[in-house]
Structures are given as structure tokens and as C-alpha cells.
Design a protein around this motif. Structure first.
Motif, PDB file in Angstrom:
ATOM      1  N   ASN A   1      -0.266  11.461 -10.631  1.00  0.00           N
ATOM      2  CA  ASN A   1       0.058  10.041 -10.770  1.00  0.00           C
ATOM      3  C   ASN A   1      -0.473   9.523 -12.106  1.00  0.00           C
ATOM      4  OD1 ASN A   1      -2.688   9.554 -10.420  1.00  0.00           O
ATOM      5  ND2 ASN A   1      -2.470   8.558  -8.451  1.00  0.00           N
ATOM      6  N   ALA A   2      -0.283   8.251 -12.365  1.00  0.00           N
ATOM      7  CA  ALA A   2      -0.670   7.644 -13.640  1.00  0.00           C
ATOM      8  C   ALA A   2      -2.180   7.629 -13.856  1.00  0.00           C
ATOM      9  CB  ALA A   2      -0.118   6.220 -13.720  1.00  0.00           C
ATOM     10  N   GLU A   3      -2.957   7.701 -12.787  1.00  0.00           N
ATOM     11  CA  GLU A   3      -4.411   7.694 -12.888  1.00  0.00           C
ATOM     12  C   GLU A   3      -4.988   9.096 -13.072  1.00  0.00           C
ATOM     13  OE1 GLU A   3      -5.376   5.816  -9.213  1.00  0.00           O
ATOM     14  OE2 GLU A   3      -4.979   3.813  -9.980  1.00  0.00           O
ATOM     15  N   ASN A   4      -4.134  10.080 -13.341  1.00  0.00           N
ATOM     16  CA  ASN A   4      -4.522  11.481 -13.481  1.00  0.00           C
ATOM     17  C   ASN A   4      -5.173  12.032 -12.221  1.00  0.00           C
ATOM     18  OD1 ASN A   4      -3.462  11.874 -16.068  1.00  0.00           O
ATOM     19  ND2 ASN A   4      -5.306  11.066 -17.022  1.00  0.00           N
ATOM     20  N   HIS A   5      -4.636  11.642 -11.075  1.00  0.00           N
ATOM     21  CA  HIS A   5      -5.021  12.228  -9.801  1.00  0.00           C
ATOM     22  C   HIS A   5      -3.948  13.254  -9.452  1.00  0.00           C
ATOM     23  CE1 HIS A   5      -7.353   8.324  -8.687  1.00  0.00           C
ATOM     24  NE2 HIS A   5      -8.006   9.056  -9.564  1.00  0.00           N
ATOM     25  N   TYR A   6      -4.390  14.351  -8.875  1.00  0.00           N
ATOM     26  CA  TYR A   6      -3.476  15.447  -8.561  1.00  0.00           C
ATOM     27  C   TYR A   6      -3.429  15.659  -7.056  1.00  0.00           C
ATOM     28  CZ  TYR A   6      -3.697  16.326 -13.520  1.00  0.00           C
ATOM     29  OH  TYR A   6      -3.615  16.185 -14.877  1.00  0.00           O
ATOM     30  N   LYS A   7      -2.217  15.673  -6.515  1.00  0.00           N
ATOM     31  CA  LYS A   7      -1.995  15.977  -5.108  1.00  0.00           C
ATOM     32  C   LYS A   7      -1.452  17.401  -5.070  1.00  0.00           C
ATOM     33  CE  LYS A   7      -0.264  12.786  -2.454  1.00  0.00           C
ATOM     34  NZ  LYS A   7       0.682  11.875  -1.769  1.00  0.00           N
ATOM     35  N   LEU A   8      -2.181  18.277  -4.390  1.00  0.00           N
ATOM     36  CA  LEU A   8      -1.830  19.698  -4.388  1.00  0.00           C
ATOM     37  C   LEU A   8      -1.546  20.187  -2.977  1.00  0.00           C
ATOM     38  CD1 LEU A   8      -4.767  20.907  -6.654  1.00  0.00           C
ATOM     39  CD2 LEU A   8      -2.469  20.291  -7.396  1.00  0.00           C
TER      40      LEU A   8
ATOM     41  N   GLY B   1     -11.600  17.787 -11.051  1.00  0.00           N
ATOM     42  CA  GLY B   1     -11.699  18.653  -9.893  1.00  0.00           C
ATOM     43  C   GLY B   1     -12.489  18.078  -8.733  1.00  0.00           C
ATOM     44  N   LYS B   2     -12.829  16.799  -8.785  1.00  0.00           N
ATOM     45  CA  LYS B   2     -13.564  16.163  -7.695  1.00  0.00           C
ATOM     46  C   LYS B   2     -12.583  15.755  -6.602  1.00  0.00           C
ATOM     47  CE  LYS B   2     -17.110  14.395 -10.752  1.00  0.00           C
ATOM     48  NZ  LYS B   2     -17.632  13.213 -11.440  1.00  0.00           N
ATOM     49  N   THR B   3     -12.930  16.067  -5.366  1.00  0.00           N
ATOM     50  CA  THR B   3     -12.069  15.798  -4.225  1.00  0.00           C
ATOM     51  C   THR B   3     -11.998  14.298  -3.939  1.00  0.00           C
ATOM     52  OG1 THR B   3     -12.661  17.928  -3.271  1.00  0.00           O
ATOM     53  CG2 THR B   3     -11.625  16.324  -1.806  1.00  0.00           C
ATOM     54  N   LEU B   4     -10.795  13.779  -3.838  1.00  0.00           N
ATOM     55  CA  LEU B   4     -10.570  12.378  -3.471  1.00  0.00           C
ATOM     56  C   LEU B   4     -10.129  12.276  -2.024  1.00  0.00           C
ATOM     57  CD1 LEU B   4      -8.649  11.258  -6.666  1.00  0.00           C
ATOM     58  CD2 LEU B   4     -11.072  10.950  -6.171  1.00  0.00           C
ATOM     59  N   GLU B   5      -9.323  13.256  -1.555  1.00  0.00           N
ATOM     60  CA  GLU B   5      -8.764  13.224  -0.214  1.00  0.00           C
ATOM     61  C   GLU B   5      -8.440  14.635   0.212  1.00  0.00           C
ATOM     62  OE1 GLU B   5      -4.911  11.222   1.259  1.00  0.00           O
ATOM     63  OE2 GLU B   5      -6.004   9.737   0.078  1.00  0.00           O
ATOM     64  N   GLN B   6      -8.717  14.947   1.508  1.00  0.00           N
ATOM     65  CA  GLN B   6      -8.355  16.268   2.038  1.00  0.00           C
ATOM     66  C   GLN B   6      -7.431  16.122   3.203  1.00  0.00           C
ATOM     67  OE1 GLN B   6     -11.968  18.362   3.021  1.00  0.00           O
ATOM     68  NE2 GLN B   6     -11.928  19.408   1.081  1.00  0.00           N
TER      69      GLN B   6
ATOM     70  N   GLU C   1       0.819  -1.199   0.000  1.00  0.00           N
ATOM     71  CA  GLU C   1       0.000   0.000   0.000  1.00  0.00           C
ATOM     72  C   GLU C   1       0.856   1.254   0.000  1.00  0.00           C
ATOM     73  OE1 GLU C   1      -2.892  -0.044   3.113  1.00  0.00           O
ATOM     74  OE2 GLU C   1      -3.566  -2.044   2.582  1.00  0.00           O
ATOM     75  N   VAL C   2       1.924   1.265   0.739  1.00  0.00           N
ATOM     76  CA  VAL C   2       2.792   2.433   0.804  1.00  0.00           C
ATOM     77  C   VAL C   2       3.386   2.733  -0.566  1.00  0.00           C
ATOM     78  CG1 VAL C   2       4.939   3.330   1.776  1.00  0.00           C
ATOM     79  CG2 VAL C   2       3.291   2.162   3.237  1.00  0.00           C
ATOM     80  N   VAL C   3       3.806   1.731  -1.277  1.00  0.00           N
ATOM     81  CA  VAL C   3       4.379   1.916  -2.606  1.00  0.00           C
ATOM     82  C   VAL C   3       3.335   2.485  -3.546  1.00  0.00           C
ATOM     83  CG1 VAL C   3       5.361   0.722  -4.598  1.00  0.00           C
ATOM     84  CG2 VAL C   3       6.114   0.144  -2.302  1.00  0.00           C
ATOM     85  N   ALA C   4       2.096   2.003  -3.477  1.00  0.00           N
ATOM     86  CA  ALA C   4       1.040   2.465  -4.368  1.00  0.00           C
ATOM     87  C   ALA C   4       0.715   3.935  -4.124  1.00  0.00           C
ATOM     88  CB  ALA C   4      -0.207   1.624  -4.193  1.00  0.00           C
ATOM     89  N   GLN C   5       0.748   4.397  -2.885  1.00  0.00           N
ATOM     90  CA  GLN C   5       0.434   5.778  -2.576  1.00  0.00           C
ATOM     91  C   GLN C   5       1.566   6.719  -2.968  1.00  0.00           C
ATOM     92  OE1 GLN C   5      -0.408   5.809   1.575  1.00  0.00           O
ATOM     93  NE2 GLN C   5      -2.378   4.826   1.347  1.00  0.00           N
ATOM     94  N   ASP C   6       2.744   6.218  -3.113  1.00  0.00           N
ATOM     95  CA  ASP C   6       3.911   7.049  -3.353  1.00  0.00           C
ATOM     96  C   ASP C   6       4.188   7.246  -4.835  1.00  0.00           C
ATOM     97  OD1 ASP C   6       7.158   7.085  -1.767  1.00  0.00           O
ATOM     98  OD2 ASP C   6       5.591   8.579  -1.829  1.00  0.00           O
ATOM     99  N   SER C   7       3.251   6.962  -5.716  1.00  0.00           N
ATOM    100  CA  SER C   7       3.498   6.989  -7.146  1.00  0.00           C
ATOM    101  C   SER C   7       3.269   8.354  -7.782  1.00  0.00           C
ATOM    102  CB  SER C   7       2.616   5.941  -7.839  1.00  0.00           C
ATOM    103  OG  SER C   7       1.252   6.263  -7.641  1.00  0.00           O
ATOM    104  N   PHE C   8       3.139   9.404  -7.000  1.00  0.00           N
ATOM    105  CA  PHE C   8       2.965  10.742  -7.539  1.00  0.00           C
ATOM    106  C   PHE C   8       4.320  11.319  -7.942  1.00  0.00           C
ATOM    107  CE2 PHE C   8      -0.954  10.255  -5.233  1.00  0.00           C
ATOM    108  CZ  PHE C   8      -1.876  10.992  -5.954  1.00  0.00           C
ATOM    109  N   SER C   9       4.327  12.055  -9.059  1.00  0.00           N
ATOM    110  CA  SER C   9       5.548  12.751  -9.463  1.00  0.00           C
ATOM    111  C   SER C   9       5.230  14.234  -9.609  1.00  0.00           C
ATOM    112  CB  SER C   9       6.085  12.181 -10.774  1.00  0.00           C
ATOM    113  OG  SER C   9       5.106  12.257 -11.781  1.00  0.00           O
ATOM    114  N   GLU C  10       6.195  15.049  -9.264  1.00  0.00           N
ATOM    115  CA  GLU C  10       5.979  16.497  -9.241  1.00  0.00           C
ATOM    116  C   GLU C  10       5.828  17.050 -10.660  1.00  0.00           C
ATOM    117  OE1 GLU C  10       7.772  20.451  -7.047  1.00  0.00           O
ATOM    118  OE2 GLU C  10       8.548  18.470  -6.546  1.00  0.00           O
ATOM    119  N   ILE C  11       4.887  17.971 -10.792  1.00  0.00           N
ATOM    120  CA  ILE C  11       4.658  18.680 -12.057  1.00  0.00           C
ATOM    121  C   ILE C  11       4.620  20.172 -11.754  1.00  0.00           C
ATOM    122  CG2 ILE C  11       3.388  16.766 -13.128  1.00  0.00           C
ATOM    123  CD1 ILE C  11       0.786  18.340 -12.511  1.00  0.00           C
ATOM    124  N   SER C  12       4.692  20.999 -12.795  1.00  0.00           N
ATOM    125  CA  SER C  12       4.591  22.436 -12.568  1.00  0.00           C
ATOM    126  C   SER C  12       3.131  22.808 -12.316  1.00  0.00           C
ATOM    127  CB  SER C  12       5.139  23.214 -13.766  1.00  0.00           C
ATOM    128  OG  SER C  12       4.273  23.077 -14.870  1.00  0.00           O
TER     129      SER C  12
END
Length: 100
Positions: free
Chosen positions: A70-77, A95-100, A32-43
């Protein structure tokens, strides 16, 4: 004597079963930790307009300090409010909230 040997074998078998269950739980947590860490920084400019519009509508005056995708087009801001409060949001590309 037979009862004593039977009890000892049964007890050892039970210990082995519990040890195997604990190892499985640890392995799942690591996955699970590996799956959550798959985000890469973008501008910040690469964030979709729908996501920017949602931030502006929900948090007027807020600015996006950092964006990751991430690969699923989810954005962590990382978002900063006018009062200096900084928070983290995870949104989909619409723009739908997945996590706050």
C-alpha cells in the motif's frame, strides 16, 4: 392533553436521534473498509530484503506466494509453510509484523 402532546413530541425527537446515530456508525464502517482495501499486487521480487529475511527467520522454509503493497509501504503477504499451511501476514518495510 398538553402532557400527551409533549410526550409524543419528546418520543418522536428521541427516535430521530437514534436514527441519526445508526447512520453515522454505518458510514464510519464503510470508510474503514475502503482504507483497508488500498493494497495493490506486486511481484514477490519487489518485497524488501528485510521483509524476506523476517519471513525466513520466523518461518524457515516458507515461501511467499503473493505480495501486495500500500501507499504506507506496508506489505500484505500470502505465505506457504513447508507443511502446506497457508497464512497471511502484514508487515512494514522493515519486516515488523503489523497483522497476522
Amino acid at each position: 392533553m398538553k402532557k400527551l402532546i409533549f410526550t409524543a413530541v419528546f418520543a418522536l425527537g428521541s427516535f430521530a436521534t437514534f436514527a441519526q446515530e445508526a447512520a453515522t456508525e454505518t458510514q464510519e464502517a464503510a470508510t474503514e473498509v475502503v482504507a483497508q482495501d488500498s493494497f495493490s499486487e506486486i511481484s514477490v521480487e519487489e518485497v524488501p530484503q528485510a521483509v524476506s529475511d523476517m519471513i525466513e527467520a520466523s518461518y524457515p522454509g516458507a515461501t511467499i506466494n503473493k505480495a501486495e503493497k500500500n501507499a504506507e509501504n506496508h506489505y500484505k503477504l500470502e505465505v506457504a509453510l513447508e507443511d502446506g499451511t497457508v497464512g497471511s501476514l502484514t508487515l512494514d518495510e522493515e519486516g515488523k509484523t503489523l497483522e497476522q
